[in-house]
Scaffold this motif. Structure first.
Motif, PDB file in Angstrom:
ATOM      1  N   ASP A  57      35.074 -10.407  32.213  1.00 58.94           N
ATOM      2  CA  ASP A  57      35.720  -9.134  31.717  1.00 58.94           C
ATOM      3  C   ASP A  57      36.429  -8.563  32.907  1.00 58.94           C
ATOM      4  O   ASP A  57      35.963  -8.500  34.075  1.00 58.94           O
ATOM      5  CB  ASP A  57      34.396  -7.908  31.414  1.00 58.94           C
ATOM      6  N   LYS A  58      37.772  -8.096  32.564  1.00 58.34           N
ATOM      7  CA  LYS A  58      38.819  -7.782  33.674  1.00 58.34           C
ATOM      8  C   LYS A  58      38.957  -6.040  33.634  1.00 58.34           C
ATOM      9  O   LYS A  58      39.784  -5.749  34.254  1.00 58.34           O
ATOM     10  CB  LYS A  58      40.081  -8.606  33.359  1.00 58.34           C
ATOM     11  N   THR A  59      38.287  -5.478  33.103  1.00 55.76           N
ATOM     12  CA  THR A  59      38.309  -3.913  33.018  1.00 55.76           C
ATOM     13  C   THR A  59      37.774  -3.532  34.283  1.00 55.76           C
ATOM     14  O   THR A  59      37.019  -4.089  35.054  1.00 55.76           O
ATOM     15  CB  THR A  59      37.416  -3.227  31.869  1.00 55.76           C
ATOM     16  N   ARG A  60      38.313  -2.388  34.637  1.00 51.92           N
ATOM     17  CA  ARG A  60      38.254  -1.522  35.981  1.00 51.92           C
ATOM     18  C   ARG A  60      36.827  -0.897  35.966  1.00 51.92           C
ATOM     19  O   ARG A  60      36.665  -0.115  35.091  1.00 51.92           O
ATOM     20  CB  ARG A  60      39.208  -0.917  36.321  1.00 51.92           C
ATOM     21  N   LYS A  61      35.994  -1.182  36.902  1.00 49.32           N
ATOM     22  CA  LYS A  61      34.691  -0.431  36.998  1.00 49.32           C
ATOM     23  C   LYS A  61      34.502   0.693  37.955  1.00 49.32           C
ATOM     24  O   LYS A  61      35.245   0.419  38.902  1.00 49.32           O
ATOM     25  CB  LYS A  61      33.488  -1.663  37.240  1.00 49.32           C
ATOM     26  N   PRO A  62      33.833   1.768  37.723  1.00 47.42           N
ATOM     27  CA  PRO A  62      33.777   2.627  38.917  1.00 47.42           C
ATOM     28  C   PRO A  62      33.107   2.407  39.855  1.00 47.42           C
ATOM     29  O   PRO A  62      32.083   1.736  39.864  1.00 47.42           O
ATOM     30  CB  PRO A  62      33.611   3.996  38.044  1.00 47.42           C
ATOM     31  N   GLY A  63      33.578   2.770  41.188  1.00 49.74           N
ATOM     32  CA  GLY A  63      32.703   2.473  42.412  1.00 49.74           C
ATOM     33  C   GLY A  63      31.693   3.480  42.592  1.00 49.74           C
ATOM     34  O   GLY A  63      31.558   4.479  41.884  1.00 49.74           O
ATOM     35  N   PRO A  64      30.969   3.516  43.896  1.00 49.22           N
ATOM     36  CA  PRO A  64      30.102   4.400  44.328  1.00 49.22           C
ATOM     37  C   PRO A  64      30.644   5.799  44.501  1.00 49.22           C
ATOM     38  O   PRO A  64      29.993   6.918  43.984  1.00 49.22           O
ATOM     39  CB  PRO A  64      29.284   3.942  45.466  1.00 49.22           C
TER      40      PRO A  64
END
Length: 262
Positions: free
Chosen positions: A216-223
């Motif tokens: 999966d190449k979608t952008r994930k939110p960070g902390p």
């Protein structure tokens, strides 16, 4: 709304509003003085007051005449007594009095005792230093470097025995060990043998670009994208207050007919 009277109008021509009319502050009122005798505060206790009069020059009724005689106001020191000054003698400093006739007698430094020979003593001979006297007829005798001495190198010396003479010629490569007639290759003519020919061959690896596995190449939110301080599901929320607008001073609360009905 009832009509506004003409007397309650501001300088700009607008009607005057009673809630905006304020009375004077504490600085508007003047309190009575507590210092001095004139206009003193009656609620405070006044201290005794004294007046200063002017100097009387002449009073004919009392016989007071100012004749300029000083009173007992003399600046006397502790050294002044009724018999005069008491204490040790005092001297003042002054410049030296110049002499009428100066004595011009020479001192010991005016004499040169080293130039004078004592009496009945033997005097050593003395000479003076002067410049060198020039010769009238300079001599033109040749020096040692004016003569040419025959050389002693080589076989052509008439009065010396000559040694063997050897001539230096060009180098000859005929039948010399410096010239390779067979054209035999040397050690540098052979290439180095690869160690993998006569030894165990190690593994070989090539460098390629980095291969990423599929996913999966979608952008994930960070902390930092989350705000845990705003979560109130698992803890008690603190009280919150909002900042409202400033209300007008002349706003009247709304009164309905139900409020005034009996």
């Amino acid at each position: 709304m009832p009509p506004t009277p003409r007397g309650n109008v501001t300088e700009g021509g607008r009607p005057e509003i009673q809630p905006r009319v304020r009375g004077p502050g504490p600085g508007r009122y003047g309190l009575p003085y507590t210092i001095g005798k004139k206009n003193h505060d009656v609620r405070m206790r006044a201290a005794p007051a004294f007046s200063f009069g002017r100097k009387t020059k002449r009073d004919s009724t009392l016989g007071l005449i100012n004749n300029g005689v000083p009173g007992p106001t003399y600046g006397l020191t502790a050294t002044v007594t009724r018999h005069g000054l008491s204490g040790e003698p005092v001297y003042s400093l002054h410049d030296r009095t110049p002499l009428l006739e100066q004595d011009k007698t020479p001192g010991p430094g005016a004499y040169l005792s080293q130039d004078t020979v004592p009496l009945r003593e033997r005097k050593m001979p003395s000479w003076s230093l002067s410049m060198r006297t020039r010769d009238r007829h300079p001599e033109k005798v040749p020096g040692p470097d004016n003569y040419n001495i025959p050389t002693t190198l080589g076989p052509n010396v008439p009065h010396k025995r000559g040694g063997p003479s050897i001539a230096l010629g060009p180098q000859s490569l005929n039948y010399s060990f410096l010239y390779d007639y067979a054209k035999t290759p040397g050690p540098a003519g052979y290439d180095a043998v690869n160690p993998s020919v006569h030894k165990n061959r190690p593994g070989e690896f090539s460098l390629k670009k980095r291969v990423f596995p599929p996913g999966d190449k979608t952008r994930k939110p960070g902390p930092g994208a989350h705000s845990p301080e705003k979560v109130t599901v698992s803890r008690v929320a603190m009280p919150k207050h909002s900042m409202g607008v400033r209300h007008s001073e002349i706003v009247v609360s709304m009164v309905t007919p139900a409020d005034v009905s009996d």
